[in-house]
Scaffold this motif. Structure first.
Motif, PDB file in Angstrom:
ATOM      1  N   ASP A  15       0.852  -1.182   0.000  1.00 27.78           N
ATOM      2  CA  ASP A  15       0.000   0.000   0.000  1.00 27.78           C
ATOM      3  C   ASP A  15       0.892   1.239   0.000  1.00 27.78           C
ATOM      4  O   ASP A  15       1.922   1.281   0.676  1.00 27.78           O
ATOM      5  N   GLY A  16       0.507   2.226  -0.774  1.00 29.86           N
ATOM      6  CA  GLY A  16       1.304   3.447  -0.856  1.00 29.86           C
ATOM      7  C   GLY A  16       2.293   3.453  -1.995  1.00 29.86           C
ATOM      8  O   GLY A  16       2.817   4.517  -2.349  1.00 29.86           O
ATOM      9  N   PHE A  17       2.590   2.300  -2.585  1.00 33.21           N
ATOM     10  CA  PHE A  17       3.468   2.263  -3.753  1.00 33.21           C
ATOM     11  C   PHE A  17       2.744   2.963  -4.906  1.00 33.21           C
ATOM     12  O   PHE A  17       1.588   2.671  -5.201  1.00 33.21           O
ATOM     13  N   VAL A  18       3.426   3.893  -5.566  1.00 36.70           N
ATOM     14  CA  VAL A  18       2.800   4.760  -6.561  1.00 36.70           C
ATOM     15  C   VAL A  18       3.060   4.229  -7.971  1.00 36.70           C
ATOM     16  O   VAL A  18       4.212   4.032  -8.365  1.00 36.70           O
ATOM     17  N   TRP A  19       1.971   4.026  -8.712  1.00 37.50           N
ATOM     18  CA  TRP A  19       2.066   3.628 -10.114  1.00 37.50           C
ATOM     19  C   TRP A  19       1.713   4.835 -10.975  1.00 37.50           C
ATOM     20  O   TRP A  19       0.749   5.543 -10.704  1.00 37.50           O
ATOM     21  N   GLY A  20       2.491   5.052 -12.034  1.00 37.60           N
ATOM     22  CA  GLY A  20       2.215   6.225 -12.844  1.00 37.60           C
ATOM     23  C   GLY A  20       2.639   6.096 -14.286  1.00 37.60           C
ATOM     24  O   GLY A  20       3.150   5.064 -14.734  1.00 37.60           O
ATOM     25  N   LYS A 117      -9.182  16.314  -9.811  1.00 37.89           N
ATOM     26  CA  LYS A 117     -10.596  15.990 -10.000  1.00 37.89           C
ATOM     27  C   LYS A 117     -10.766  14.516 -10.358  1.00 37.89           C
ATOM     28  O   LYS A 117     -11.775  13.889  -9.986  1.00 37.89           O
ATOM     29  N   ARG A 118      -9.790  13.964 -11.061  1.00 36.54           N
ATOM     30  CA  ARG A 118      -9.857  12.567 -11.493  1.00 36.54           C
ATOM     31  C   ARG A 118      -9.165  11.624 -10.513  1.00 36.54           C
ATOM     32  O   ARG A 118      -8.994  10.440 -10.806  1.00 36.54           O
ATOM     33  N   GLY A 119      -8.730  12.144  -9.380  1.00 33.17           N
ATOM     34  CA  GLY A 119      -8.106  11.303  -8.367  1.00 33.17           C
ATOM     35  C   GLY A 119      -6.680  10.904  -8.676  1.00 33.17           C
ATOM     36  O   GLY A 119      -6.197   9.873  -8.194  1.00 33.17           O
ATOM     37  N   ILE A 120      -5.987  11.716  -9.487  1.00 35.26           N
ATOM     38  CA  ILE A 120      -4.615  11.413  -9.903  1.00 35.26           C
ATOM     39  C   ILE A 120      -3.668  12.410  -9.246  1.00 35.26           C
ATOM     40  O   ILE A 120      -3.894  13.620  -9.282  1.00 35.26           O
ATOM     41  N   LYS A 121      -2.577  11.923  -8.664  1.00 28.85           N
ATOM     42  CA  LYS A 121      -1.621  12.787  -7.982  1.00 28.85           C
ATOM     43  C   LYS A 121      -0.709  13.478  -9.003  1.00 28.85           C
ATOM     44  O   LYS A 121      -0.120  12.814  -9.856  1.00 28.85           O
ATOM     45  N   PRO A 122      -0.566  14.804  -8.920  1.00 27.36           N
ATOM     46  CA  PRO A 122       0.324  15.524  -9.835  1.00 27.36           C
ATOM     47  C   PRO A 122       1.780  15.441  -9.364  1.00 27.36           C
ATOM     48  O   PRO A 122       2.105  15.835  -8.241  1.00 27.36           O
ATOM     49  N   TYR A 123       2.639  14.926 -10.231  1.00 30.61           N
ATOM     50  CA  TYR A 123       4.085  14.868  -9.992  1.00 30.61           C
ATOM     51  C   TYR A 123       4.736  15.809 -11.006  1.00 30.61           C
ATOM     52  O   TYR A 123       4.842  15.482 -12.186  1.00 30.61           O
ATOM     53  N   LEU A 124       5.174  16.956 -10.539  1.00 28.93           N
ATOM     54  CA  LEU A 124       5.619  18.034 -11.417  1.00 28.93           C
ATOM     55  C   LEU A 124       7.143  18.031 -11.552  1.00 28.93           C
ATOM     56  O   LEU A 124       7.864  17.904 -10.567  1.00 28.93           O
ATOM     57  N   GLY A 162       1.874  24.999  -5.604  1.00 28.75           N
ATOM     58  CA  GLY A 162       2.452  24.164  -4.558  1.00 28.75           C
ATOM     59  C   GLY A 162       1.469  23.552  -3.593  1.00 28.75           C
ATOM     60  O   GLY A 162       1.733  22.491  -3.016  1.00 28.75           O
ATOM     61  N   ASP A 163       0.313  24.181  -3.404  1.00 22.66           N
ATOM     62  CA  ASP A 163      -0.664  23.642  -2.462  1.00 22.66           C
ATOM     63  C   ASP A 163      -1.381  22.408  -2.990  1.00 22.66           C
ATOM     64  O   ASP A 163      -2.082  21.730  -2.249  1.00 22.66           O
ATOM     65  N   ARG A 164      -1.177  22.097  -4.289  1.00 20.41           N
ATOM     66  CA  ARG A 164      -1.891  20.967  -4.910  1.00 20.41           C
ATOM     67  C   ARG A 164      -0.967  19.915  -5.507  1.00 20.41           C
ATOM     68  O   ARG A 164      -1.435  18.917  -6.046  1.00 20.41           O
ATOM     69  N   ILE A 165       0.344  20.132  -5.411  1.00 17.27           N
ATOM     70  CA  ILE A 165       1.305  19.240  -6.051  1.00 17.27           C
ATOM     71  C   ILE A 165       1.832  18.224  -5.035  1.00 17.27           C
ATOM     72  O   ILE A 165       2.254  18.592  -3.942  1.00 17.27           O
ATOM     73  N   THR A 166       1.823  16.955  -5.405  1.00 14.29           N
ATOM     74  CA  THR A 166       2.333  15.903  -4.525  1.00 14.29           C
ATOM     75  C   THR A 166       3.847  15.892  -4.481  1.00 14.29           C
ATOM     76  O   THR A 166       4.457  15.747  -3.420  1.00 14.29           O
ATOM     77  N   SER A 167       4.472  16.060  -5.641  1.00 15.59           N
ATOM     78  CA  SER A 167       5.918  15.883  -5.757  1.00 15.59           C
ATOM     79  C   SER A 167       6.473  16.880  -6.756  1.00 15.59           C
ATOM     80  O   SER A 167       5.843  17.151  -7.793  1.00 15.59           O
ATOM     81  N   ILE A 168       7.642  17.425  -6.449  1.00 18.40           N
ATOM     82  CA  ILE A 168       8.304  18.361  -7.356  1.00 18.40           C
ATOM     83  C   ILE A 168       9.723  17.877  -7.627  1.00 18.40           C
ATOM     84  O   ILE A 168      10.528  17.702  -6.708  1.00 18.40           O
ATOM     85  N   THR A 169      10.029  17.664  -8.890  1.00 25.16           N
ATOM     86  CA  THR A 169      11.378  17.348  -9.356  1.00 25.16           C
ATOM     87  C   THR A 169      12.011  18.622  -9.887  1.00 25.16           C
ATOM     88  O   THR A 169      11.391  19.322 -10.699  1.00 25.16           O
ATOM     89  N   THR A 170      13.207  18.921  -9.449  1.00 26.28           N
ATOM     90  CA  THR A 170      13.892  20.105  -9.973  1.00 26.28           C
ATOM     91  C   THR A 170      14.304  19.892 -11.422  1.00 26.28           C
ATOM     92  O   THR A 170      13.839  20.587 -12.319  1.00 26.28           O
TER      93      THR A 170
END
Length: 469
Positions: A15-20, A117-124, A162-170
């Motif tokens: 549980d918690g492993f992220v598929w994308g 809205k679609r339940g998908i985590k944004p990884y930016l 930033g208030d809506r992003i799960t992860s940020i890659t530089t």
């Protein structure tokens, strides 16, 4: 090392492993000069005669700028947890500094809100190679000022999203930007100078560290990290010269990035090799570069076989090859992940890109890509094996969602699990996408079964293995 066979069993991931799935802005968005977007170094590079194999460009690409809503519906249909995408810096801040472009910012705001809205985590990802050309005209990544412009850009994007992003890659794959863009010159901006490439490397890493410092000072709660393209290096023979050359190449690709990020130093053997071409380093730089991260992303496609005599014929191994001419070597991913965990104090690891280019067959409305399905399945199994050996893995993402503009190869190479007809922009899920969707459904079903068993009482039967293919 014997390859893992995914057609027997695949581990039930925790549980918690992220598929994308993953994409990048220049490769899919198009709208190269629409709504105030400025040119990037890739817009400029595509105009250089002979730079792109099919003489194409990213002006339209997959037209994602227009079709983003239907593309998000497609992502949701796959059942993934996360979508890794990049922001086009020149779309949101055309000159790289100065005025922001509200239309560009609005696009990414709609994209992020559409994902949520679609339940998908944004990884930016902030930088997937498309530097504003205006900054390149003032030296680009070779100029230390660009480091500070990047920090401004990072702060501006997180202030908006930033208030809506799960992860940020530089940065995505700094080795590619430095070595292919500034040493061999086969990628934008097309410079061929080793000393420049090494200074670019340092500035990319420094901008990463300073951006993390600034974002944390701003109170950003997203997970922060960087993505590296890494490969295990194997000598072509047991000859001492091949082994010595392999160590050096490992230093140039892997340790040149991992050592400063996690140890605060560049490897001595590579510095000695570079001599006068080594980068200029100011006081405090290495401390900034080695600031702790929340995650490390690894992009893996194949291993490298090194010969001191020069180019090694990849066909000698007898392994199957992708359409890029790369060996299909999934056990190398396990080897790489285990090494990262063993040699460095790494945070949780993601496989942020993994996939293969193949010549697909389009028949009766279906796209048959058995080789890609096999490739993905075997590499997922390789991740499971790394986890079995104690590596802390956080997620896995397929490259790529869509067939797209494949940089210097133009549109000749297709990495997508979704076929794109570039004339009509029609999307068709390939067999690999259907397999991935079914696999993820089975993973979720196994998680639900485990949860139900835990609620009903002690589990007497192991639920750690799932037939996945």
């Amino acid at each position: 090392m014997k390859p893992v066979d995914p057609f027997k069993t695949l581990k039930k991931f925790p549980d918690g492993f992220v598929w994308g799935v993953a994409t990048s802005s220049f490769q899919i968005e198009g709208a190269a000069a629409k709504d105030g977007k400025g040119p990037s170094i890739w817009d400029t590079f595509c105009r250089v005669p002979g730079a792109i194999a099919d003489a194409s460009n990213g002006d339209v690409a997959c037209d994602h700028y227009r079709l983003w809503e239907s593309d998000l519906d497609l992502i949701a249909d796959l059942g993934v947890d996360a979508y890794r995408f990049s922001v086009s810096w020149p779309r949101v801040r055309p000159s790289g500094s100065g005025a922001w472009n509200e239309q560009g910012l609005d696009f990414y705001e709609k994209l992020v809100d559409g994902l949520l809205k679609r339940g998908i985590k944004p990884y930016l990802t902030l930088n997937h190679w498309d530097l504003p050309d205006a900054l390149q005209q003032h030296g680009g990544w070779a100029h230390r000022d660009t480091v500070h412009r990047f920090v401004e850009y990072a702060r501006g994007m997180t202030k908006r999203l930033g208030d809506r992003i799960t992860s940020i890659t530089t940065h995505n794959e700094p080795w590619v930007m430095a070595s292919l863009g500034h040493e061999s010159g086969i990628f934008a901006p097309g410079i061929k100078d080793r000393a420049t490439a090494m200074q670019v490397t340092h500035h990319l890493l420094l901008s990463h560290g300073l951006a993390l410092q600034a974002l944390r000072a701003d109170g950003v709660r997203s997970k922060l990290g960087i993505v590296l393209n890494l490969s295990p290096m194997h000598p072509a023979s047991a000859a001492p010269e091949d082994i010595e050359k392999t160590k050096l190449e490992d230093g140039r690709l892997l340790r040149w990035y991992m050592d400063p990020l996690f140890n605060g130093t560049y490897p001595d053997d590579v510095l000695a090799y570079l001599g006068e071409d080594a980068p200029l380093i100011s006081a405090g730089d290495m401390k900034a570069i080695s600031i702790p991260m929340d995650f490390l992303g690894i992009n893996y496609y194949s291993r490298a076989v090194i010969s001191a005599a020069g180019h090694w014929d990849v066909k000698k191994s007898g392994l199957a090859l992708t359409d890029m001419g790369w060996e299909i070597y999934p056990e190398g991913l396990t080897e790489l992940l285990v090494r990262m965990d063993r040699d460095y104090n790494v945070p949780p690891l993601y496989v942020t890109e993994n996939g293969g280019a193949f010549k697909d067959r389009f028949e009766d409305g279906r796209v048959h890509d058995a080789q890609r399905t096999d490739y993905i399945a075997r590499h997922i199994a390789a991740v499971a094996e790394a986890m079995n050996q104690g590596v802390q893995m956080a997620g896995y993402m397929v490259w790529s969602l869509l067939d797209n503009f494949e940089w210097a190869s133009g549109y000749e190479k297709r990495f997508g699990i979704v076929h794109v007809d570039y004339e009509t922009q029609a999307r068709t899920l390939k067999d690999s996408a259907l397999w991935y969707r079914d696999f993820l459904r089975q993973q979720k079903a196994a998680r639900a079964h485990t949860s139900a068993s835990a609620l009903s009482g002690p589990v007497t039967e192991s639920a750690t293995v799932l037939t996945g293919v």
